[in-house]
Design a protein around this motif. Structure first.
Motif, PDB file in Angstrom:
ATOM      1  N   ILE A 272      61.459  24.495  42.756  1.00 29.78           N
ATOM      2  CA  ILE A 272      62.143  25.768  42.578  1.00 29.78           C
ATOM      3  C   ILE A 272      62.144  26.135  41.102  1.00 29.78           C
ATOM      4  CG2 ILE A 272      63.577  25.682  44.640  1.00 29.78           C
ATOM      5  CD1 ILE A 272      65.869  24.636  43.011  1.00 29.78           C
ATOM      6  N   VAL A 273      62.081  27.440  40.875  1.00 30.23           N
ATOM      7  CA  VAL A 273      62.167  27.999  39.528  1.00 30.23           C
ATOM      8  C   VAL A 273      63.390  28.903  39.539  1.00 30.23           C
ATOM      9  CG1 VAL A 273      61.038  29.434  37.802  1.00 30.23           C
ATOM     10  CG2 VAL A 273      59.656  27.895  39.226  1.00 30.23           C
ATOM     11  N   VAL A 274      64.456  28.477  38.880  1.00 31.42           N
ATOM     12  CA  VAL A 274      65.698  29.241  38.850  1.00 31.42           C
ATOM     13  C   VAL A 274      65.640  30.190  37.661  1.00 31.42           C
ATOM     14  CG1 VAL A 274      68.223  29.153  38.776  1.00 31.42           C
ATOM     15  CG2 VAL A 274      66.937  27.283  39.859  1.00 31.42           C
ATOM     16  N   MET A 275      65.737  31.499  37.958  1.00 32.07           N
ATOM     17  CA  MET A 275      65.669  32.511  36.905  1.00 32.07           C
ATOM     18  C   MET A 275      67.032  33.147  36.680  1.00 32.07           C
ATOM     19  SD  MET A 275      61.944  34.311  37.543  1.00 32.07           S
ATOM     20  CE  MET A 275      62.053  35.151  35.945  1.00 32.07           C
ATOM     21  N   ASN A 276      67.268  33.513  35.420  1.00 30.14           N
ATOM     22  CA  ASN A 276      68.523  34.172  35.050  1.00 30.14           C
ATOM     23  C   ASN A 276      68.263  35.022  33.819  1.00 30.14           C
ATOM     24  OD1 ASN A 276      71.301  34.802  34.820  1.00 30.14           O
ATOM     25  ND2 ASN A 276      71.616  33.080  33.426  1.00 30.14           N
ATOM     26  N   ASP A 277      68.625  36.297  33.900  1.00 35.54           N
ATOM     27  CA  ASP A 277      68.527  37.185  32.744  1.00 35.54           C
ATOM     28  C   ASP A 277      67.123  37.183  32.146  1.00 35.54           C
ATOM     29  OD1 ASP A 277      69.477  39.033  30.928  1.00 35.54           O
ATOM     30  OD2 ASP A 277      70.252  37.525  29.545  1.00 35.54           O
ATOM     31  N   ALA A 278      66.110  37.327  33.020  1.00 30.02           N
ATOM     32  CA  ALA A 278      64.699  37.504  32.638  1.00 30.02           C
ATOM     33  C   ALA A 278      64.006  36.233  32.159  1.00 30.02           C
ATOM     34  CB  ALA A 278      64.546  38.605  31.581  1.00 30.02           C
ATOM     35  N   LYS A 279      64.705  35.106  32.178  1.00 33.89           N
ATOM     36  CA  LYS A 279      64.119  33.846  31.718  1.00 33.89           C
ATOM     37  C   LYS A 279      64.194  32.777  32.812  1.00 33.89           C
ATOM     38  CE  LYS A 279      65.248  34.451  26.794  1.00 33.89           C
ATOM     39  NZ  LYS A 279      63.881  34.362  26.243  1.00 33.89           N
ATOM     40  N   ILE A 280      63.432  31.713  32.632  1.00 40.47           N
ATOM     41  CA  ILE A 280      63.540  30.548  33.510  1.00 40.47           C
ATOM     42  C   ILE A 280      64.680  29.677  32.995  1.00 40.47           C
ATOM     43  CG2 ILE A 280      62.433  28.421  34.287  1.00 40.47           C
ATOM     44  CD1 ILE A 280      59.754  29.918  34.240  1.00 40.47           C
ATOM     45  N   GLU A 281      65.704  29.521  33.814  1.00 44.92           N
ATOM     46  CA  GLU A 281      66.862  28.709  33.429  1.00 44.92           C
ATOM     47  C   GLU A 281      66.567  27.222  33.642  1.00 44.92           C
ATOM     48  OE1 GLU A 281      71.172  28.893  32.344  1.00 44.92           O
ATOM     49  OE2 GLU A 281      69.648  30.447  32.449  1.00 44.92           O
ATOM     50  N   GLN A 282      65.905  26.905  34.758  1.00 46.13           N
ATOM     51  CA  GLN A 282      65.511  25.529  35.044  1.00 46.13           C
ATOM     52  C   GLN A 282      64.443  25.548  36.121  1.00 46.13           C
ATOM     53  OE1 GLN A 282      68.762  22.879  35.901  1.00 46.13           O
ATOM     54  NE2 GLN A 282      67.461  21.126  36.343  1.00 46.13           N
ATOM     55  N   ALA A 283      63.480  24.639  36.018  1.00 47.43           N
ATOM     56  CA  ALA A 283      62.417  24.534  37.023  1.00 47.43           C
ATOM     57  C   ALA A 283      62.086  23.070  37.235  1.00 47.43           C
ATOM     58  CB  ALA A 283      61.175  25.308  36.566  1.00 47.43           C
ATOM     59  N   GLY A 284      61.654  22.759  38.445  1.00 51.54           N
ATOM     60  CA  GLY A 284      61.262  21.383  38.734  1.00 51.54           C
ATOM     61  C   GLY A 284      61.248  21.126  40.219  1.00 51.54           C
ATOM     62  N   LYS A 285      61.034  19.873  40.585  1.00 51.30           N
ATOM     63  CA  LYS A 285      61.076  19.480  41.987  1.00 51.30           C
ATOM     64  C   LYS A 285      62.447  19.833  42.562  1.00 51.30           C
ATOM     65  CE  LYS A 285      56.962  17.651  42.141  1.00 51.30           C
ATOM     66  NZ  LYS A 285      55.872  18.330  42.872  1.00 51.30           N
ATOM     67  N   THR A 286      62.458  20.316  43.787  1.00 55.00           N
ATOM     68  CA  THR A 286      63.674  20.876  44.363  1.00 55.00           C
ATOM     69  C   THR A 286      64.844  19.900  44.325  1.00 55.00           C
ATOM     70  OG1 THR A 286      62.354  22.304  45.784  1.00 55.00           O
ATOM     71  CG2 THR A 286      64.631  21.928  46.454  1.00 55.00           C
ATOM     72  N   ARG A 287      64.602  18.685  44.767  1.00 62.68           N
ATOM     73  CA  ARG A 287      65.713  17.723  44.809  1.00 62.68           C
ATOM     74  C   ARG A 287      66.208  17.378  43.409  1.00 62.68           C
ATOM     75  NH1 ARG A 287      65.804  11.658  47.569  1.00 62.68           N
ATOM     76  NH2 ARG A 287      68.009  11.276  47.167  1.00 62.68           N
ATOM     77  N   ALA A 288      65.287  17.303  42.452  1.00 64.57           N
ATOM     78  CA  ALA A 288      65.684  16.959  41.082  1.00 64.57           C
ATOM     79  C   ALA A 288      66.573  18.039  40.487  1.00 64.57           C
ATOM     80  CB  ALA A 288      64.445  16.749  40.219  1.00 64.57           C
ATOM     81  N   VAL A 289      66.235  19.311  40.730  1.00 62.95           N
ATOM     82  CA  VAL A 289      67.060  20.409  40.208  1.00 62.95           C
ATOM     83  C   VAL A 289      68.414  20.430  40.908  1.00 62.95           C
ATOM     84  CG1 VAL A 289      67.240  22.910  39.924  1.00 62.95           C
ATOM     85  CG2 VAL A 289      65.040  21.769  39.544  1.00 62.95           C
TER      86      VAL A 289
END
Length: 327
Positions: free
Chosen positions: A207-224
């Protein structure tokens, strides 16, 4: 050897006048990944998807597919296909002709169009309904027809813009299973935009979690999910409570919070709501500093020792259930 179909963003930016919708994001998706772009409305995820598809221009940066810069190619030349949120089926064409439409635009002859459309409809279990018009289909059937139409061009990357949002909750869960199964069978990269945490967790390899036009955190789903790095990710995924303690800001897993006697725990609290959710009970409590936390208790544990709204309690957790946040 099959070619490596990695997708990569390099400082990808989208501006609408003075407004920045996507702000210099960089990320690499491995070949054959099911990835979800996840975030609240207005975070930039749909603009990102539309730039991959070629339906929005890239302001700065680039999009690479197999090392090839596709940023300024027309949609049909990119090796991508997009399934739109509203499915965008032509109401006057039957299912077979809807699915075959892009091949018709490319000049493919009628017999081949029909054969390839029938093959795609079989893949999504829709061949018996090939003569129906879109208005004669259920929401789930329309979605399958739209999927077949997107896949008929044999894309390297399939782009899905909130494809489950129009479905009722029961069908949404059923279609999640079917989407994941289809992606595994085809072995191609799926990039799926959603604001639904449950949907992303159920479907995605990463998953790539986006917030306010930027990537807040990305990685393997379980790790995030297990280790959100910021308060925003912890709150948005709903997996952790964010608590300000003297030693700093902590994320504490909701299912790891323990309810104890008030004087025998790390935090005192007062119960503000109790919500029965079937297999578990969500107990929310106010804690010092005008904060609230939610503990997920098994229904067995809660009903063996029930609590009431307004009751004073203590909240505790094992050391491994909490970690410090960056912000």
């Amino acid at each position: 050897m099959s070619k490596k179909l990695d997708l990569e963003f390099v400082n990808l930016t989208k501006r609408y006048g003075d407004a920045v919708a996507v702000d210099g994001i960089s990320h690499h998706f491995g070949s054959g990944t099911y990835a979800c772009l996840l975030g609240p409305s207005g975070c930039g995820k749909s603009s990102t998807l539309r730039m991959i598809a070629g339906h929005e221009t890239v302001s700065d940066g680039s999009i690479l597919l197999s090392g090839r810069d596709i940023s300024h190619l027309p949609p049909a030349k990119r090796g991508t296909a997009m399934m739109f949120q509203n499915y965008a089926l032509f109401p006057h064409l039957n299912v077979l002709h809807n699915v075959a439409f892009s091949l018709r635009m490319r000049g493919v002859d009628a017999d081949e169009r029909k054969a390839r459309a029938a093959e795609m409809l079989e893949l999504v279990d829709m061949q018996p309904l090939s003569d129906r018009l879109p208005a004669q289909l259920s929401g789930g059937q329309q979605q399958r027809a739209a999927l077949a139409r997107a896949l008929i061009t044999k894309p390297d990357v399939l782009l899905l813009d909130e494809p489950l949002s129009a479905l009722d909750p029961f069908l949404r869960v059923k279609m999640r299973v079917e989407l994941r199964k289809l992606q595994r069978e085809l072995g191609i990269t799926f990039i799926h935009v959603t604001h639904g945490q449950d949907e992303a967790l159920a479907l995605a390899d990463e998953i790539v979690v986006m917030n306010d036009a930027k990537i807040e955190q990305a990685g393997k789903t379980r790790a995030v999910f297990d280790a959100p790095k910021t308060a925003f990710v912890a709150r948005f995924l709903g997996s952790h409570n964010v608590v300000s303690m003297p030693e700093g800001t902590l994320a504490i897993r909701s299912d790891a919070l323990q309810v104890k006697a008030k004087d025998a725990a790390k935090l005192p609290g007062t119960i503000t709501s109790i919500e029965y959710q079937g297999t578990h009970v969500a107990l929310t409590a106010a804690i010092p500093g005008e904060q609230e936390v939610t503990a997920l208790l098994s229904d067995k544990d809660f009903f063996e020792n029930p609590k009431d709204v307004g009751e004073a309690i203590g909240l505790d957790w094992e050391a491994g259930a909490a970690h410090a946040l960056a912000g």
